[in-house]
Write a protein that holds these residues in place. Structure first.
Motif, PDB file in Angstrom:
ATOM      1  N   TYR A 283      -3.002 -46.679 -49.703  1.00  0.00           N
ATOM      2  CA  TYR A 283      -3.260 -45.938 -48.626  1.00  0.00           C
ATOM      3  C   TYR A 283      -3.983 -44.613 -48.649  1.00  0.00           C
ATOM      4  O   TYR A 283      -5.001 -44.306 -47.937  1.00  0.00           O
ATOM      5  N   ILE A 284      -3.586 -43.806 -49.757  1.00  0.00           N
ATOM      6  CA  ILE A 284      -4.168 -42.603 -50.018  1.00  0.00           C
ATOM      7  C   ILE A 284      -5.425 -42.510 -50.279  1.00  0.00           C
ATOM      8  O   ILE A 284      -6.452 -41.997 -49.646  1.00  0.00           O
ATOM      9  N   GLY A 285      -5.929 -43.451 -50.972  1.00  0.00           N
ATOM     10  CA  GLY A 285      -7.339 -43.954 -51.626  1.00  0.00           C
ATOM     11  C   GLY A 285      -8.228 -44.281 -50.699  1.00  0.00           C
ATOM     12  O   GLY A 285      -9.411 -43.970 -50.423  1.00  0.00           O
ATOM     13  N   LEU A 286      -7.577 -45.246 -49.722  1.00  0.00           N
ATOM     14  CA  LEU A 286      -8.335 -45.848 -48.519  1.00  0.00           C
ATOM     15  C   LEU A 286      -8.880 -44.823 -47.524  1.00  0.00           C
ATOM     16  O   LEU A 286      -9.997 -44.628 -47.183  1.00  0.00           O
ATOM     17  N   PHE A 287      -7.777 -43.892 -47.197  1.00  0.00           N
ATOM     18  CA  PHE A 287      -8.045 -42.997 -45.913  1.00  0.00           C
ATOM     19  C   PHE A 287      -8.956 -41.860 -46.729  1.00  0.00           C
ATOM     20  O   PHE A 287      -9.869 -41.417 -46.075  1.00  0.00           O
ATOM     21  N   GLU A 288      -8.799 -41.559 -47.891  1.00  0.00           N
ATOM     22  CA  GLU A 288      -9.773 -40.607 -48.612  1.00  0.00           C
ATOM     23  C   GLU A 288     -11.012 -41.175 -48.794  1.00  0.00           C
ATOM     24  O   GLU A 288     -12.135 -40.627 -48.458  1.00  0.00           O
ATOM     25  N   PHE A 289     -11.414 -42.620 -48.936  1.00  0.00           N
ATOM     26  CA  PHE A 289     -12.697 -43.179 -49.266  1.00  0.00           C
ATOM     27  C   PHE A 289     -13.317 -43.258 -47.904  1.00  0.00           C
ATOM     28  O   PHE A 289     -14.629 -42.791 -47.566  1.00  0.00           O
ATOM     29  N   TRP A 290     -12.522 -43.489 -46.721  1.00  0.00           N
ATOM     30  CA  TRP A 290     -13.120 -43.457 -45.367  1.00  0.00           C
ATOM     31  C   TRP A 290     -13.794 -42.073 -45.200  1.00  0.00           C
ATOM     32  O   TRP A 290     -14.913 -41.731 -44.534  1.00  0.00           O
ATOM     33  N   TRP A 291     -12.818 -41.027 -45.280  1.00  0.00           N
ATOM     34  CA  TRP A 291     -13.320 -39.739 -44.857  1.00  0.00           C
ATOM     35  C   TRP A 291     -14.411 -39.304 -45.726  1.00  0.00           C
ATOM     36  O   TRP A 291     -15.706 -38.648 -45.393  1.00  0.00           O
ATOM     37  N   ASN A 292     -14.584 -39.446 -47.087  1.00  0.00           N
ATOM     38  CA  ASN A 292     -15.722 -38.959 -47.954  1.00  0.00           C
ATOM     39  C   ASN A 292     -17.032 -39.730 -47.819  1.00  0.00           C
ATOM     40  O   ASN A 292     -17.897 -39.069 -48.196  1.00  0.00           O
ATOM     41  N   HIS A 293     -16.855 -40.911 -47.070  1.00  0.00           N
ATOM     42  CA  HIS A 293     -18.168 -41.787 -46.740  1.00  0.00           C
ATOM     43  C   HIS A 293     -18.596 -41.457 -45.290  1.00  0.00           C
ATOM     44  O   HIS A 293     -19.460 -42.105 -44.896  1.00  0.00           O
ATOM     45  N   GLY A 294     -17.854 -40.558 -44.807  1.00  0.00           N
ATOM     46  CA  GLY A 294     -18.459 -40.244 -43.416  1.00  0.00           C
ATOM     47  C   GLY A 294     -18.042 -41.119 -42.258  1.00  0.00           C
ATOM     48  O   GLY A 294     -18.566 -41.125 -41.214  1.00  0.00           O
ATOM     49  N   LEU A 295     -16.963 -42.202 -42.512  1.00  0.00           N
ATOM     50  CA  LEU A 295     -16.585 -43.266 -41.618  1.00  0.00           C
ATOM     51  C   LEU A 295     -15.737 -42.716 -40.611  1.00  0.00           C
ATOM     52  O   LEU A 295     -15.537 -43.476 -39.408  1.00  0.00           O
ATOM     53  N   ILE A 296     -15.074 -41.699 -41.006  1.00  0.00           N
ATOM     54  CA  ILE A 296     -14.041 -41.254 -39.860  1.00  0.00           C
ATOM     55  C   ILE A 296     -14.026 -39.714 -39.622  1.00  0.00           C
ATOM     56  O   ILE A 296     -14.472 -39.089 -40.515  1.00  0.00           O
ATOM     57  N   SER A 297     -13.321 -39.215 -38.512  1.00  0.00           N
ATOM     58  CA  SER A 297     -13.302 -37.904 -38.317  1.00  0.00           C
ATOM     59  C   SER A 297     -12.149 -37.077 -38.993  1.00  0.00           C
ATOM     60  O   SER A 297     -11.355 -37.704 -39.720  1.00  0.00           O
TER      61      SER A 297
ATOM     62  N   CYS B 142       1.160 -46.156 -37.336  1.00  0.00           N
ATOM     63  CA  CYS B 142       0.144 -46.339 -38.339  1.00  0.00           C
ATOM     64  C   CYS B 142      -0.804 -47.208 -37.938  1.00  0.00           C
ATOM     65  O   CYS B 142      -2.190 -46.836 -38.161  1.00  0.00           O
ATOM     66  N   ASN B 143      -0.528 -48.479 -37.254  1.00  0.00           N
ATOM     67  CA  ASN B 143      -1.567 -49.143 -36.907  1.00  0.00           C
ATOM     68  C   ASN B 143      -2.385 -48.541 -35.795  1.00  0.00           C
ATOM     69  O   ASN B 143      -3.570 -48.890 -35.856  1.00  0.00           O
ATOM     70  N   ASP B 144      -1.686 -47.878 -34.734  1.00  0.00           N
ATOM     71  CA  ASP B 144      -2.609 -47.026 -34.032  1.00  0.00           C
ATOM     72  C   ASP B 144      -3.637 -46.345 -34.530  1.00  0.00           C
ATOM     73  O   ASP B 144      -4.720 -46.246 -34.143  1.00  0.00           O
ATOM     74  N   ALA B 145      -3.204 -45.376 -35.524  1.00  0.00           N
ATOM     75  CA  ALA B 145      -4.214 -44.545 -36.160  1.00  0.00           C
ATOM     76  C   ALA B 145      -5.222 -45.372 -36.859  1.00  0.00           C
ATOM     77  O   ALA B 145      -6.372 -44.879 -37.132  1.00  0.00           O
ATOM     78  N   ILE B 146      -4.856 -46.561 -37.807  1.00  0.00           N
ATOM     79  CA  ILE B 146      -5.901 -47.403 -38.255  1.00  0.00           C
ATOM     80  C   ILE B 146      -7.005 -48.036 -37.305  1.00  0.00           C
ATOM     81  O   ILE B 146      -7.906 -48.061 -37.418  1.00  0.00           O
ATOM     82  N   ASP B 147      -6.274 -48.297 -36.005  1.00  0.00           N
ATOM     83  CA  ASP B 147      -7.145 -48.543 -34.739  1.00  0.00           C
ATOM     84  C   ASP B 147      -8.297 -47.685 -34.504  1.00  0.00           C
ATOM     85  O   ASP B 147      -9.348 -47.906 -34.394  1.00  0.00           O
ATOM     86  N   THR B 148      -7.697 -46.490 -34.354  1.00  0.00           N
ATOM     87  CA  THR B 148      -8.532 -45.286 -34.155  1.00  0.00           C
ATOM     88  C   THR B 148      -9.815 -45.229 -35.257  1.00  0.00           C
ATOM     89  O   THR B 148     -10.741 -44.981 -34.858  1.00  0.00           O
ATOM     90  N   ALA B 149      -9.264 -45.378 -36.421  1.00  0.00           N
ATOM     91  CA  ALA B 149     -10.279 -45.481 -37.503  1.00  0.00           C
ATOM     92  C   ALA B 149     -11.251 -46.294 -37.334  1.00  0.00           C
ATOM     93  O   ALA B 149     -12.621 -46.010 -37.588  1.00  0.00           O
ATOM     94  N   TYR B 150     -10.838 -47.464 -37.112  1.00  0.00           N
ATOM     95  CA  TYR B 150     -11.891 -48.594 -36.995  1.00  0.00           C
ATOM     96  C   TYR B 150     -12.808 -48.336 -35.945  1.00  0.00           C
ATOM     97  O   TYR B 150     -14.042 -48.682 -36.008  1.00  0.00           O
ATOM     98  N   ASN B 151     -12.603 -47.876 -34.537  1.00  0.00           N
ATOM     99  CA  ASN B 151     -13.242 -47.480 -33.674  1.00  0.00           C
ATOM    100  C   ASN B 151     -14.488 -46.558 -33.920  1.00  0.00           C
ATOM    101  O   ASN B 151     -15.541 -46.488 -33.507  1.00  0.00           O
ATOM    102  N   GLU B 152     -13.970 -45.473 -34.785  1.00  0.00           N
ATOM    103  CA  GLU B 152     -14.893 -44.431 -35.204  1.00  0.00           C
ATOM    104  C   GLU B 152     -15.970 -44.897 -36.247  1.00  0.00           C
ATOM    105  O   GLU B 152     -16.910 -44.769 -36.205  1.00  0.00           O
ATOM    106  N   GLN B 153     -15.478 -46.046 -36.856  1.00  0.00           N
ATOM    107  CA  GLN B 153     -16.480 -46.635 -37.974  1.00  0.00           C
ATOM    108  C   GLN B 153     -17.542 -47.177 -37.369  1.00  0.00           C
ATOM    109  O   GLN B 153     -18.721 -47.667 -37.868  1.00  0.00           O
ATOM    110  N   GLY B 154     -17.430 -47.926 -35.983  1.00  0.00           N
ATOM    111  CA  GLY B 154     -18.271 -48.738 -35.319  1.00  0.00           C
ATOM    112  C   GLY B 154     -18.355 -50.290 -35.945  1.00  0.00           C
ATOM    113  O   GLY B 154     -17.671 -50.609 -36.704  1.00  0.00           O
TER     114      GLY B 154
END
Length: 477
Positions: free
Chosen positions: A241-255, A278-290
């Motif tokens: 999880y820690i690595g996943l969220f860091e990857f998303w943020w470092n690659h400009g996929l989420i706010s 947690c699921n709600d936060a992941i859904d928000t992340a997916y929406n931001e990724q497009g």
């Protein structure tokens, strides 16, 4: 890139009887042993010819079922693609079991048909073409659909499909191996490895642990287990999880805000059974990724409808780099053809549902899912067995960052520090670090399915794993 039109294929291949005779009598020095050791059940599983198959091919194939629980009527489907080059080669080359994850996704659909298998499926959904970088160039590859309810594997006890989890999946896979080696005795005592990707990051270590522990005290075990290899593997919930969220943020996929929420709400959750917050936060992340393919963030998506988008760990979606991104639709069409199922000795019980790349039931109702595989890693490393971990670096579902955090948590000493390795064309294939007891390799430009996006690099990686040799550090083309 694949051709838009299917390549020519043979309409008439050698008959099953001729293939069997070639298998038995090619190279007379080994003919007698091969004939004796090929059981009746194995002969019945010999594949005559797959519809649309290019031929001739210089390897033998088998497929069918092994019953793992007679009372429940559970049977697992396998497909063996023996090493290219004929019987004398297959009689000495190692045997590798390949598992796909999900949980609930088919190794026939992904490993065999999109990644490392001998064939790929053309866009017509009817014909096949040869994979230039198939892993059966160097080993005998055994694909397994597990657990029951996945792919062509089945159970006559319908409640089984709603009650699978890691533990019973591992033990059913072990029961499969015991039955399979009895059917193919020539593979007894053969050098044997287990490999897989994604949620098979659970399957592979767990099955490896069972085989290792069952072999304890046995002087010459039938299952001659030498080690395992996993790719883009679910390993440890916290580090993943820690690595996943860091990857998303470092690659400009989420706010920034979503990144902070994910770090706050998810790391202590189980990846298979996250909390609602947690699921709600992941859904928000997916929406931001497009509308990207999270399994390969820099490649086009399929414009055809290929099913619902699955949750983070609950399954696969297709990803293709420079390849046709809609191949999953072709495999769905191909494996639902009655002629294909007959050729594969599949669907012999007339399963009352269509073949799917991933089950709509298995995985959704998944039971036990331990938070970490690291204790098993430590046990296997202490036993002196081989572990290689690889990671395509454009996968945002089980990304490299999480894998590195998990390996760091093992606190292994370094044997060879981080270095670039080359693919033989003069290009960097990725980077690697060798630890005491484990080798980590990244694959540059590959998504979740490494052998698909970077097939040459994937084959080089596999060859070096089998030989336990460091990846090439010299830039030679």
């Amino acid at each position: 890139m694949k051709s838009s039109s299917p390549p020519p294929f043979c309409k008439i291949c050698p008959s099953k009887a001729l293939l069997f005779l070639l298998h038995v009598f090619t190279f007379s020095s080994t003919a007698y042993a091969t004939e004796v050791e090929l059981t009746t059940a194995a002969q019945n599983d010999l594949i005559d010819q797959l519809p649309g198959q290019p031929c001739p091919v210089n390897f033998t194939q088998y497929s069918g079922y092994v019953t793992v629980n007679a009372t429940a009527g559970r049977a697992l489907f396998y497909w063996l693609q023996e090493v290219q080059g004929g019987s004398t080669v297959s009689d000495s080359a190692p045997l590798v079991l390949w598992l796909n994850g999900g949980p609930g996704c088919s190794s026939v659909a992904y490993g065999a048909s999109e990644e490392l298998g001998a064939f790929r499926i053309n866009s017509d959904g009817e014909t096949l073409f040869l994979n230039e970088y198939a892993w059966n160039k160097v080993a005998n590859i055994l694909f397994l659909d597990s657990p029951a309810g996945v792919g062509f594997s089945y159970s006559n006890t319908s409640s089984d499909l709603y009650n699978f989890g890691d533990n019973n999946t591992a033990w059913d896979s072990y029961a499969f191996l015991l039955g399979w080696f009895e059917r193919f005795p020539k593979y007894k005592y053969r050098e044997f490895y287990i490999a897989g990707e994604s949620y098979a990051g659970h399957y592979v270590p767990q099955l490896s642990q069972i085989v290792y522990e069952q072999n304890k005290g046995v002087k010459n075990p039938i299952i001659n287990f030498k080690g395992f290899m996993v790719g883009n593997a679910v390993t440890d919930d916290y580090n993943d999880y820690i690595g996943l969220f860091e990857f998303w943020w470092n690659h400009g996929l989420i706010s920034d805000e979503t990144y902070q929420n994910l770090k706050l709400l998810c790391p202590m959750d189980s990846s298979e059974h996250p909390s609602k917050a947690c699921n709600d936060a992941i859904d928000t992340a997916y929406n931001e990724q497009g509308n990207i393919d999270p399994y390969s963030i820099y490649t086009p998506t399929c414009k055809k409808t290929i099913g619902k988008r699955r949750q983070l760990r609950a399954g696969y979606r297709l990803m293709f780099g420079g390849y046709d991104p809609c191949t999953e639709t072709y495999s769905t069409e191909y494996y639902n053809r009655p002629a294909v199922q007959k050729a594969l000795h599949a669907n012999v019980t007339s399963i009352p549902y269509s073949w799917q790349t991933c089950s709509d039931i298995v995985g959704v109702y998944w039971g036990d899912s331990p938070r970490s595989m690291l204790p098993i890693y430590r046990e296997i490393i202490a036993a002196g067995l081989k572990i290689w971990v690889f990671s395509g670096d454009t996968d945002s579902v089980v990304p490299l960052t999480g894998t590195r955090y998990s390996i760091d948590a093992l606190n292994l000493s370094t044997v060879t520090s981080w270095y670039a390795w080359y693919d033989g064309t003069g290009e960097v294939g990725g980077w690697s670090q060798v630890y005491k007891g484990l080798t980590l390799a990244t694959v540059r430009g590959a998504g979740h399915e490494v052998p698909l996006h970077q097939p040459l690099s994937g084959l080089i990686l596999f060859e070096h794993f089998l030989e336990d040799k460091p990846l090439p550090s010299n830039n030679k083309n």
